[in-house]
Motif scaffolding. Structure first.
Motif, PDB file in Angstrom:
ATOM      1  N   ILE A 326      43.479  25.061  24.054  1.00 60.67           N
ATOM      2  CA  ILE A 326      44.785  25.052  23.372  1.00 60.67           C
ATOM      3  C   ILE A 326      45.958  24.938  24.348  1.00 60.67           C
ATOM      4  O   ILE A 326      47.087  24.776  23.937  1.00 60.67           O
ATOM      5  N   GLY A 327      45.674  25.026  25.621  1.00 58.67           N
ATOM      6  CA  GLY A 327      46.785  24.912  26.568  1.00 58.67           C
ATOM      7  C   GLY A 327      46.344  25.105  28.003  1.00 58.67           C
ATOM      8  O   GLY A 327      45.137  25.161  28.309  1.00 58.67           O
ATOM      9  N   VAL A 328      47.331  25.179  28.873  1.00 60.17           N
ATOM     10  CA  VAL A 328      47.086  25.394  30.302  1.00 60.17           C
ATOM     11  C   VAL A 328      48.096  26.390  30.843  1.00 60.17           C
ATOM     12  O   VAL A 328      49.198  26.524  30.300  1.00 60.17           O
ATOM     13  N   GLY A 329      47.713  27.069  31.915  1.00 58.45           N
ATOM     14  CA  GLY A 329      48.643  28.021  32.504  1.00 58.45           C
ATOM     15  C   GLY A 329      48.300  28.259  33.956  1.00 58.45           C
ATOM     16  O   GLY A 329      47.258  27.817  34.462  1.00 58.45           O
ATOM     17  N   LYS A 330      49.213  28.952  34.638  1.00 53.37           N
ATOM     18  CA  LYS A 330      48.972  29.284  36.048  1.00 53.37           C
ATOM     19  C   LYS A 330      48.430  30.704  36.096  1.00 53.37           C
ATOM     20  O   LYS A 330      49.050  31.629  35.540  1.00 53.37           O
ATOM     21  N   ALA A 331      47.288  30.868  36.761  1.00 56.33           N
ATOM     22  CA  ALA A 331      46.648  32.183  36.815  1.00 56.33           C
ATOM     23  C   ALA A 331      47.438  33.130  37.715  1.00 56.33           C
ATOM     24  O   ALA A 331      47.795  32.780  38.843  1.00 56.33           O
ATOM     25  N   GLN A 332      47.701  34.327  37.216  1.00 56.51           N
ATOM     26  CA  GLN A 332      48.409  35.323  38.020  1.00 56.51           C
ATOM     27  C   GLN A 332      47.440  36.137  38.883  1.00 56.51           C
ATOM     28  O   GLN A 332      47.862  36.919  39.723  1.00 56.51           O
ATOM     29  N   TYR A 333      46.150  35.959  38.632  1.00 57.67           N
ATOM     30  CA  TYR A 333      45.102  36.681  39.374  1.00 57.67           C
ATOM     31  C   TYR A 333      43.968  35.696  39.644  1.00 57.67           C
ATOM     32  O   TYR A 333      43.828  34.702  38.940  1.00 57.67           O
ATOM     33  N   ASP A 334      43.120  35.996  40.623  1.00 58.41           N
ATOM     34  CA  ASP A 334      41.963  35.131  40.843  1.00 58.41           C
ATOM     35  C   ASP A 334      40.866  35.440  39.815  1.00 58.41           C
ATOM     36  O   ASP A 334      40.975  36.419  39.054  1.00 58.41           O
ATOM     37  N   SER A 335      39.831  34.617  39.799  1.00 54.65           N
ATOM     38  CA  SER A 335      38.816  34.728  38.741  1.00 54.65           C
ATOM     39  C   SER A 335      38.052  36.059  38.793  1.00 54.65           C
ATOM     40  O   SER A 335      37.665  36.607  37.769  1.00 54.65           O
ATOM     41  N   ARG A 336      37.887  36.609  39.996  1.00 55.28           N
ATOM     42  CA  ARG A 336      37.165  37.892  40.102  1.00 55.28           C
ATOM     43  C   ARG A 336      37.963  39.005  39.419  1.00 55.28           C
ATOM     44  O   ARG A 336      37.437  39.770  38.609  1.00 55.28           O
ATOM     45  N   LYS A 337      39.270  39.049  39.724  1.00 57.65           N
ATOM     46  CA  LYS A 337      40.108  40.097  39.118  1.00 57.65           C
ATOM     47  C   LYS A 337      40.252  39.876  37.614  1.00 57.65           C
ATOM     48  O   LYS A 337      40.244  40.823  36.830  1.00 57.65           O
ATOM     49  N   MET A 338      40.360  38.618  37.223  1.00 54.13           N
ATOM     50  CA  MET A 338      40.493  38.321  35.783  1.00 54.13           C
ATOM     51  C   MET A 338      39.272  38.863  35.038  1.00 54.13           C
ATOM     52  O   MET A 338      39.395  39.454  33.966  1.00 54.13           O
TER      53      MET A 338
END
Ligand code: GLU
Length: 359
Positions: A326-338
């Protein structure tokens, strides 16, 4: 048609080449004449031109073609030189300089690179030079490629805050059915949020990579960012000057732009879908909030899955609870923290509203 101050014009391979694939220099000359005329009226023009691979292929006859990737590299290398030479001479006859800008998806995928590219084009315009942009097909291969130059033209139009994007192909616009069927009619005006999928033929143009479906998707996205998009026939004499005429009745499809203001960062994010390094899936409540008109960030409490290996600052795809992108965004955290924080309350957002684009 309103009066525009800055426009981007994308010229497809089929407009620039004859049926046998050779460069149609006569057509190029007429288009350049018109661009020079528009310039004379005070309109700034940015060109996105295809035709490198097609003109290279028709120039160099190989006894035995190497693999498709190498063939494309060879043909684009020769063809781009041929193409830009022709443009250079043609524009010079009008006392105008043009400059070549070759780019890749990679060169636009980080905000820093993007701003660098933007500055280059802005500088050319400021000094009266017509930027002629194409993908650097010699180094962009397969997964690193733009879908086609329609995608690139959408990105350039928004990056440069053009007021209109004109996509020239070898067809008058979007028809209600098969263009060859006399009962089909051209759709003259479309609202940016109108879905046209049911009308679109999935056949591709013969020399370029793009097709009507990608053109329509790009056109809608660009129009949603406040830019008028016109799909018109570049093979028609006088098309550009006719389109820019204030009381123009030229056959074409116009995508009416949204009136909402979109920040320049959001515009960059909107065109970053193909740079995504990972994805997050959000639950039903979060999906509903995001799809509403409310300005909302994505909170960890709404995230139900994280996939891919991404760093803080990378672009990620946002999927709803049914798995639709549904969209795109800039991650505020890396994938491990997410992954560690998903489902938790009381943390700073995973994706901030200012860095989020919902289709
Ligand atoms: N960059 C390619 C070329 O100049 C064209 C890509 C497309 O067809 O959209 O040949």
């Amino acid at each position: 048609m309103p009066k525009f101050k800055r426009i981007a014009i994308k010229i497809g391979s089929n407009v620039l080449t004859h049926k046998d694939g050779t460069l149609d220099t006569e057509r190029m000359a007429r288009l350049v004449d018109q661009i020079a005329q528009l310039r004379g009226q005070g309109i700034e023009v940015i060109l996105i031109s295809s035709g490198a691979v097609a003109s290279g292929r028709s120039a160099l006859k190989l006894e035995k073609e190497p693999d498709p990737v190498s063939a494309r590299q060879i043909f684009s290398s020769i063809g781009q030189a041929r193409l830009i030479n022709e443009y250079y001479e043609l524009f010079l006859k009008h006392g105008i300089y043009c400059g070549q800008v070759l780019t890749t998806k990679e060169s636009l995928s980080t905000r820093g690179h993007y701003l660098n590219q933007k500055n280059c084009i802005a500088q050319l315009l400021q000094h009266g030079v017509i930027p002629i942009i194409n993908e650097n097909d010699t180094i962009s291969v397969t997964e690193l490629m733009f879908t086609d130059n329609d995608e690139l033209s959408g990105l350039v139009a928004t990056m440069m805050d053009a007021e209109a994007l004109i996509i020239l192909s070898n067809i008058d616009g979007i028809y209600t059915g098969n263009p060859a069927d006399p009962a089909s009619q051209i759709i003259r005006e479309v609202d940016y949020n109108q879905d046209l999928a049911k009308y679109i033929q999935t056949t591709k143009s013969s020399f370029g990579r793009g097709g009507m479906l990608t053109k329509t998707n790009i056109a809608r996205k660009v129009a949603a960012e406040g830019i008028t998009v016109i799909i018109a026939n570049g093979k028609k004499d006088g098309i550009l000057t006719a389109l820019m005429n204030e009381d123009s009745d030229t056959l074409c499809t116009v995508f009416m732009p949204s009136k909402r203001e979109v920040s320049s960062v959001k515009k960059w994010i909107a065109h970053s879908e193909s740079f995504a390094k990972g994805e997050i899936t959000i639950n039903e409540t979060a999906s509903k909030v995001l799809m509403s008109e409310k300005a909302s960030s994505i909170l960890f409490v709404g995230i139900i899955a994280v996939s891919g290996d991404f760093e803080k600052g990378d672009i990620i795809t946002i999927k709803d609870f049914e798995g639709n992108a549904i969209g795109v965004g800039k991650a505020q955290y890396d994938s491990r923290k997410m992954t560690q924080f998903m489902g938790h309350k009381g943390l700073r957002p995973a994706v901030l509203y200012d860095y989020l684009w919902i289709n």
